[in-house]
Write a protein that holds these residues in place. Structure first.
Motif, PDB file in Angstrom:
ATOM      1  N   THR A  16       0.820  -1.211   0.000  1.00 46.33           N
ATOM      2  CA  THR A  16       0.000   0.000   0.000  1.00 46.33           C
ATOM      3  C   THR A  16       0.858   1.268   0.000  1.00 46.33           C
ATOM      4  O   THR A  16       0.425   2.304  -0.481  1.00 46.33           O
ATOM      5  CB  THR A  16      -0.919   0.019   1.243  1.00 46.33           C
ATOM      6  N   ARG A  50       1.133   8.449  -0.042  1.00 44.50           N
ATOM      7  CA  ARG A  50       0.587   7.149   0.398  1.00 44.50           C
ATOM      8  C   ARG A  50       0.878   6.913   1.882  1.00 44.50           C
ATOM      9  O   ARG A  50       0.046   6.378   2.614  1.00 44.50           O
ATOM     10  CB  ARG A  50       1.159   6.006  -0.447  1.00 44.50           C
ATOM     11  N   TRP A  59      -1.952   5.977   4.588  1.00 51.01           N
ATOM     12  CA  TRP A  59      -2.023   4.594   5.057  1.00 51.01           C
ATOM     13  C   TRP A  59      -1.423   4.320   6.426  1.00 51.01           C
ATOM     14  O   TRP A  59      -1.774   3.337   7.076  1.00 51.01           O
ATOM     15  CB  TRP A  59      -1.345   3.657   4.042  1.00 51.01           C
ATOM     16  N   ARG A 118      -0.722   3.735  10.074  1.00 53.72           N
ATOM     17  CA  ARG A 118      -1.569   3.654  11.264  1.00 53.72           C
ATOM     18  C   ARG A 118      -0.763   3.959  12.521  1.00 53.72           C
ATOM     19  O   ARG A 118      -1.327   4.342  13.535  1.00 53.72           O
ATOM     20  CB  ARG A 118      -2.150   2.240  11.400  1.00 53.72           C
ATOM     21  N   ALA A 153      -7.874   2.673   4.813  1.00 58.45           N
ATOM     22  CA  ALA A 153      -6.796   3.627   5.063  1.00 58.45           C
ATOM     23  C   ALA A 153      -7.249   4.642   6.101  1.00 58.45           C
ATOM     24  O   ALA A 153      -8.271   5.307   5.906  1.00 58.45           O
ATOM     25  CB  ALA A 153      -6.432   4.330   3.762  1.00 58.45           C
ATOM     26  N   ALA A 206      -6.898   3.791  -2.591  1.00 58.33           N
ATOM     27  CA  ALA A 206      -7.044   3.392  -1.182  1.00 58.33           C
ATOM     28  C   ALA A 206      -8.487   2.978  -0.902  1.00 58.33           C
ATOM     29  O   ALA A 206      -8.735   1.982  -0.205  1.00 58.33           O
ATOM     30  CB  ALA A 206      -6.626   4.540  -0.262  1.00 58.33           C
TER      31      ALA A 206
END
Ligand code: SAM
Length: 396
Positions: A24, A48, A52, A54, A217, A246
């Motif tokens: 990703t 990205r 994405w 976390r 995402a 996403a």
């Protein structure tokens, strides 16, 4: 090729590195450091990463690096950089700095010199200077100086990435979303195991677990724009494509997720945030004591953050005892991962840990501790819990 640095809570570097290497994001040269991970990529890699990641707090992109033997060298270096490529004179900037073991000794003074250099360069070239906005700058900058080597970054994230946008209010002991996602990822949860959190507070752990399992995402929830969306070199089309890709990654939940919380206010907060995250149909939040909670399935994976005394002082021992009883009675064969900031409390579980992973949360040295709950033989009755032994227990 751009050099990036994503920051995180100490202890989360390995999972952050895994996130960066995943398809990703597809970062290259991923190198875990201290409180963050360095990586390289093109402009889209940075977009990205912001969408994405976390477990990261923020993503920084390197603008330049140079040896600096004092404040004047710092000023001269910064003044020579092509700021007009990175902002316009009517935009605002902010400079945050950290200085270690260098001829420049004050972080604030270093930040001032950078700001002066940028403003002076603009004044010389166009007769006007940009303003400073510490709260919401168009161009937030970060200067790092270590042993007289300076690196200047622009901050792609601005508002920290843990503010996902699904949270309505903070419970007094809410876990930071990055840490919640980090401990779920560190546990090895892969989105297929039936998942439970018996002491979920405001629900951060089950919400982050569901978002991981659904491959959603976290940046798609964000309500305020990222700073890079206002930069002169922003590529709107690439960003639109990255967001669309996403959204297309999301998939239905492939496991069951249930949580429980004793405190009615926290449980209703958890339900509200579950709904705000679009998880109302798939994550259930029960309200009651874990002592009497019967999850709607036998959990295979438990991740929870019971009270550990420092932050909630009352009855922490009793909570850990209850948790031990719950795991043995309801979660035979499960892997349980518990976050604790207090080594004394784990004894009340009466279980043997199989792994301990250090993680720092604010000023607390915590451990994410793994327990393998013994599977019951077919037909074997669950061990009695206090609630089963004593009918009055329910009414206390
Ligand atoms: C540290 S907080 C959890 C915070 C949560 N991870 C979050 O992000 O909001 C611990 C929670 O355990 C709950 N708790 C303690 N003992 C409990 C019990 N016996 N049954 C159910 N919940 C309990 C407390 O009410 C508290 O909300």
């Amino acid at each position: 090729m751009i050099r990036y640095f994503a920051t995180c809570a100490p202890g989360l570097e390995p999972v952050l590195a895994d996130e960066l290497r995943a398809d990703t994001i597809g970062a290259a040269d991923v190198e875990p450091g201290s409180s963050g991970v360095a990586f390289t990529g093109d402009r889209d890699t940075g977009y990205r990463a912001n969408l994405w990641l976390r477990t990261a707090i923020r993503v920084l992109a390197e603008l330049d690096r140079a040896p600096v033997d004092g404040p004047e060298a710092l000023y001269d270096w910064a003044r020579g950089l092509p700021w007009e490529r990175w902002m316009t004179v009517d935009q605002t900037l902010s400079v945050d700095a950290r200085v270690w073991d260098s001829a420049i000794t004050h972080s604030r003074y270093a930040a001032f010199r950078i700001k002066d250099a940028i403003c002076d360069r603009f004044r010389d070239r166009c007769g006007d200077r940009p303003d400073v906005d510490v709260a919401d700058a168009h161009l937030p900058l970060f200067l790092y100086v270590y042993e007289n080597r300076a690196t200047l970054y622009r901050d792609l994230s601005g508002q920290t990435l843990h503010k996902r946008g699904y949270r309505s209010a903070m419970h007094k002991s809410s876990l930071n979303e990055c840490v919640a996602a980090g401990i779920v990822l560190m546990s090895g949860f892969d989105g297929t195991q039936d998942f439970a959190d018996p002491m979920c507070g405001s629900g951060t752990i089950p919400i982050e677990a569901a978002l991981i399992a659904q491959r959603r995402a976290p940046g798609l929830f964000r309500k305020t724009p990222f700073p890079f969306e206002r930069w002169p070199d922003f590529d709107r089309r690439a960003w639109g494509e990255i967001r669309a890709a996403a959204k297309a990654e999301a998939r239905p939940l492939g496991c069951r997720i249930a949580a429980n919380e004793r405190h009615p206010g926290a449980a209703s907060l958890a339900r509200r945030d579950v709904a705000a995250a679009g998880l109302g149909d798939v994550v259930t939040i029960a309200q009651g004591d874990a002592e009497t909670w019967e999850p709607p399935f036998v959990p295979q994976w438990v991740v929870t953050n019971p009270p550990w005394g420092e932050r909630l002082s009352d009855a922490s021992e009793a909570s850990w005892r209850t948790l031990g009883g719950f795991l043995k009675a309801r979660c035979g064969g499960a892997q349980a991962w518990l976050l604790s900031g207090n080594a004394e409390l784990t004894q009340f579980l009466r279980m043997k840990a199989t792994r301990r992973i250090p993680i720092r949360i604010g000023k607390f040295d915590c451990r994410l501790i793994r327990y393998d709950v013994r599977a019951r033989a077919p037909g074997e009755a669950p061990p009695p819990r206090a609630a089963d032994r004593d009918p009055w227990h329910r009414h206390r």
